[in-house]
Design a protein around this motif. Structure first.
Motif, short mmCIF file in Angstrom:
data_model
loop_
_atom_site.label_atom_id
_atom_site.label_comp_id
_atom_site.label_asym_id
_atom_site.label_seq_id
_atom_site.Cartn_x
_atom_site.Cartn_y
_atom_site.Cartn_z
N SER A 1 5.28 -25.96 -5.85
CA SER A 1 6.74 -25.86 -5.77
C SER A 1 7.20 -24.42 -5.61
O SER A 1 8.14 -24.14 -4.86
CB SER A 1 7.38 -26.48 -7.01
OG SER A 1 6.95 -25.83 -8.20
N SER A 2 6.54 -23.47 -6.28
CA SER A 2 6.95 -22.06 -6.15
C SER A 2 6.69 -21.55 -4.74
O SER A 2 7.54 -20.89 -4.14
CB SER A 2 6.20 -21.20 -7.16
OG SER A 2 6.55 -21.54 -8.48
N SER B 1 9.21 -23.07 -2.44
CA SER B 1 10.53 -22.48 -2.61
C SER B 1 10.62 -21.12 -1.93
O SER B 1 11.58 -20.83 -1.21
CB SER B 1 10.85 -22.36 -4.10
OG SER B 1 12.11 -21.77 -4.30
N ASP C 1 8.50 -36.01 -4.66
CA ASP C 1 8.72 -35.02 -5.71
C ASP C 1 10.15 -34.46 -5.58
O ASP C 1 10.49 -33.85 -4.57
CB ASP C 1 7.70 -33.89 -5.56
CG ASP C 1 7.79 -32.86 -6.68
OD1 ASP C 1 8.84 -32.83 -7.36
OD2 ASP C 1 6.84 -32.09 -6.87
N ARG D 1 11.55 -31.93 -6.84
CA ARG D 1 11.56 -30.48 -6.65
C ARG D 1 11.34 -30.13 -5.18
O ARG D 1 12.01 -29.28 -4.61
CB ARG D 1 10.50 -29.83 -7.53
CG ARG D 1 10.31 -28.33 -7.32
CD ARG D 1 11.56 -27.55 -7.61
NE ARG D 1 11.37 -26.14 -7.34
CZ ARG D 1 12.34 -25.26 -7.30
NH1 ARG D 1 13.58 -25.64 -7.49
NH2 ARG D 1 12.08 -23.98 -7.06
N GLU D 2 10.38 -30.80 -4.56
CA GLU D 2 10.10 -30.55 -3.14
C GLU D 2 11.28 -31.00 -2.28
O GLU D 2 11.64 -30.34 -1.30
CB GLU D 2 8.82 -31.27 -2.73
CG GLU D 2 7.56 -30.69 -3.36
CD GLU D 2 6.30 -31.36 -2.86
OE1 GLU D 2 6.42 -32.30 -2.04
OE2 GLU D 2 5.20 -30.94 -3.27
N GLN D 3 11.90 -32.10 -2.66
CA GLN D 3 13.08 -32.57 -1.92
C GLN D 3 14.24 -31.57 -2.04
O GLN D 3 14.98 -31.35 -1.08
CB GLN D 3 13.52 -33.93 -2.43
CG GLN D 3 12.58 -35.07 -2.06
CD GLN D 3 13.12 -36.41 -2.50
OE1 GLN D 3 13.91 -36.52 -3.44
NE2 GLN D 3 12.68 -37.46 -1.85
N GLN D 4 14.39 -30.98 -3.22
CA GLN D 4 15.43 -29.97 -3.41
C GLN D 4 15.23 -28.79 -2.46
O GLN D 4 16.16 -28.35 -1.79
CB GLN D 4 15.42 -29.46 -4.86
CG GLN D 4 16.16 -30.33 -5.84
CD GLN D 4 16.26 -29.67 -7.21
OE1 GLN D 4 16.13 -28.45 -7.34
NE2 GLN D 4 16.47 -30.47 -8.24
N VAL D 5 14.00 -28.30 -2.44
CA VAL D 5 13.69 -27.16 -1.59
C VAL D 5 13.95 -27.49 -0.12
O VAL D 5 14.58 -26.72 0.62
CB VAL D 5 12.22 -26.72 -1.79
CG1 VAL D 5 11.82 -25.68 -0.76
CG2 VAL D 5 12.01 -26.18 -3.20
N ASP E 1 18.14 -37.51 -7.52
CA ASP E 1 18.39 -36.12 -7.92
C ASP E 1 19.75 -35.66 -7.38
O ASP E 1 20.01 -35.71 -6.16
CB ASP E 1 17.28 -35.21 -7.37
CG ASP E 1 17.41 -33.79 -7.88
OD1 ASP E 1 16.84 -33.48 -8.94
OD2 ASP E 1 18.12 -32.99 -7.23
N GLU F 1 21.10 -32.70 -7.12
CA GLU F 1 21.07 -31.52 -6.26
C GLU F 1 20.65 -31.89 -4.84
O GLU F 1 21.20 -31.40 -3.86
CB GLU F 1 20.11 -30.47 -6.83
CG GLU F 1 20.60 -29.79 -8.10
CD GLU F 1 21.92 -29.09 -7.90
OE1 GLU F 1 22.05 -28.30 -6.95
OE2 GLU F 1 22.84 -29.35 -8.71
#
Length: 577
Positions: free
Chosen positions: A169-170, A173, A208, A210-214, A249, A251
């Motif tokens: 994720s980092s 991002s 994921d 988090r991956e969708q957010q990015v 999510d 976001e």
């Protein structure tokens, strides 16, 4: 972008670096003569690579002092090039950490030569090295320390896009941030879009959050130009964004809805948006409009409002009973929520086939309550006026306006001291329009109070805002001149003569005609006639009469005159008798 270190850790690392350099320099000073003599002997000859690794470990030119980073460009370039090209991961990490510190301290452009080792570090087999150097690159791009075109020309886009697929994720991002920053440069946009859209769409389909957010954040940043929006559509990005609206999510929902809002601003893309089967886009947006997350609900309403400029979409929204999910938003305690809903509904009322349905669904009752709310904002007043004006034009609407307390709401808003001139123009225009409809004219004439008359007379004197002045004076001119109405107007005759004088002097005929109609309505009152006689307004009436006679004489010289079924108006001078 954060470096991952707090202030204390950053300070301690700098101190450690300072003392380490001090020890290294002292150690180097002592052993340098010994190594020089050893190297001269054939017994201790070493390969170029061994010599290269030893020199790398010294890291002489990678130095931070207590105040700022000192760059010795030539030495730094040589050392960084060797560190970054090494197969030793620890040496690569050293170079990546140097760039991270550099990205925080550098306040001037980084020479292109010192950007070259970044490429090697992005291609490292170690994910930590890649994460550190990509974060460094983000910081340098944000601060405009590096030329964005140079980054693309050096081929860094490819390893950055590979990082998007890394699963970390980092790393994702950081790489997405780099891609979006590179795409913000017009010269890079085509290259970034052509190579970057598909990896971002693949990441957006991840399970994921988090991956969708990015991914959704990156896609949003890529929807700010016509060219990129079209390319995103060609790459199949629209259905992906619509699917993200239904995710869990908030976001992700916000980013994808914002992206669709940008896309819907291009009307030529509406057909492609609508091709997503079974009204899926509109259903998803209406569902999101009912979200408990305010920013998501408001953004969905904005997107629907933009789409509603299309008549076909308006028809589909009505088929989906769109008023039902929007009505609760009109009753919330949040002014922003109410504003977003009423703005969308005002767009729907402008479409003639919708009017009867919206009246039957009780929209005017909701608008009447909105206007009576103690915290009624200018946005709500403006769009409520548009809704009332549109819906009162149908036969069912006139009765509904009276029953829904819309008139009370409008007159109450008129007395608000904090409204801007733009809002007052919408408000007085709505009242003027209602005054042209007989049942509403009679109702308003009865409801008008001395406070309303004072406000309208004051606004009629706003000579610096002709439209507001005209609207307000038009409302007064259409009042039914009963004895009660004349009693309300009587204290304001002097002020009314002042604005009537301005109307008569206006070169626009509609202003002159409004002044004439008002004088004609009031001439039956002896007090008004007495003030009019011998005054400036009477002189202006004579001027208007003379101009009218001159126009009539000139028209008579034009032969043949076509017959007119309209009877000539009584000349203005007859009103003074």
């Amino acid at each position: 972008m954060a470096s991952g270190f707090c202030e204390d850790c950053s300070r301690l690392l700098e101190e450690f670096n300072f003392h380490l350099r001090k020890v290294c320099r002292e150690f180097e000073r002592k052993i340098k003569p010994i190594f020089r003599e050893l190297c001269e002997c054939t017994c201790f000859s070493v390969s170029p690579e061994s010599s290269y690794l030893r020199r790398k470990r010294r890291k002489r030119s990678l130095s931070l002092n207590d105040e700022e980073l000192q760059l010795h460009e030539e030495e730094s370039l040589q050392t960084l090039s060797r560190l970054s090209a090494s197969e030793d991961i620890e040496l690569q990490k050293t170079a990546a950490m140097f760039y991270l510190q550099l990205s925080h301290h550098l306040n001037s452009p980084l020479p292109d030569a010192l950007l070259e080792p970044v490429m090697n570090l992005l291609l490292s087999s170690d994910l930590d090295v890649q994460k550190t150097i990509s974060l460094s690159l983000v910081n340098l791009l944000v601060k405009n320390n590096v030329c964005r075109a140079s980054v693309v020309e050096m081929g860094m886009l490819v390893p950055l896009l590979d990082l998007i697929r890394s699963g970390d994720s980092s790393a994702q991002s950081h790489s997405c941030a780099c891609v979006c920053l590179l795409a913000s440069s017009e010269s890079n946009r085509e290259a970034v879009m052509l190579e970057g859209v598909k990896p971002l769409l693949a990441l957006a389909k991840s399970y994921d959050p988090r991956e969708q957010q990015v991914a959704s954040w990156a896609l949003l940043l890529l929807t700010h130009s016509d060219w990129s929006r079209r390319l995103l559509g060609d790459a199949g990005g629209f259905p992906v964004l619509v699917l993200l609206l239904q995710g869990s999510d908030s976001e992700v929902q916000f980013y994808s809805c914002s992206a669709l809002c940008n896309i819907s601003s291009a009307r030529e893309l509406h057909r492609k948006l609508l091709s997503i089967g079974s009204h899926f886009l509109l259903k998803s947006l209406l569902t999101l409009a009912s979200s408990s997350v305010q920013k998501n609900s408001m953004q969905a309403c904005r997107c629907l409002q933009t789409l509603s400029q299309n008549d076909l979409i308006q028809e589909q929204l009505m088929e989906l009973d769109c008023v039902l999910p929007l009505q609760p938003l009109l009753k919330t305690s949040s002014a922003e929520w109410r504003e977003s809903a009423v703005t969308l509904l005002s767009a729907l009322t402008s479409h003639t086939p919708n009017k009867a349905v919206l009246v039957s669904e009780g929209l005017l009752e909701e608008v009447g309550q909105l206007l009576l709310h103690p915290t009624c904002s200018s946005v709500i007043i403006t769009h409520s006026c548009r809704i009332i004006t549109d819906l009162s034009s149908c036969s069912e609407g006139q009765q509904a306006v009276m029953e829904a307390r819309c008139l009370s709401g409008l007159l109450g808003a008129l007395l608000s001291p904090s409204l801007t001139d733009d809002t007052l123009i919408h408000l007085t225009s709505c009242l003027q329009n209602l005054m042209t409809q007989h049942p509403l004219q009679s109702e308003l004439s009865v409801m008008i109070t001395s406070e309303h008359v004072s406000r309208l007379v004051k606004l009629s004197g706003r000579s610096q805002n002709p439209q507001l002045s005209y609207n307000s004076a038009a409302v007064i001119s259409r009042l039914e001149m009963t004895g009660e109405t004349l009693q309300l107007l009587k204290p304001h005759y002097v002020a009314m003569l002042e604005y009537l004088s301005v109307l008569l002097q206006n070169k626009d005929l509609k202003f002159q005609q409004l002044g004439l109609v008002t004088i004609s309505n009031l001439k039956t009152d002896g007090d008004f006639s007495s003030l009019l006689s011998g005054g400036e307004v009477e002189d202006q009436l004579r001027t208007v009469h003379d101009q009218t006679e001159e126009t009539r004489r000139l028209l008579q010289t034009i032969q043949p005159l076509s017959p007119s079924p309209v009877h000539p108006l009584q000349p203005p001078h007859q009103w003074l008798r």
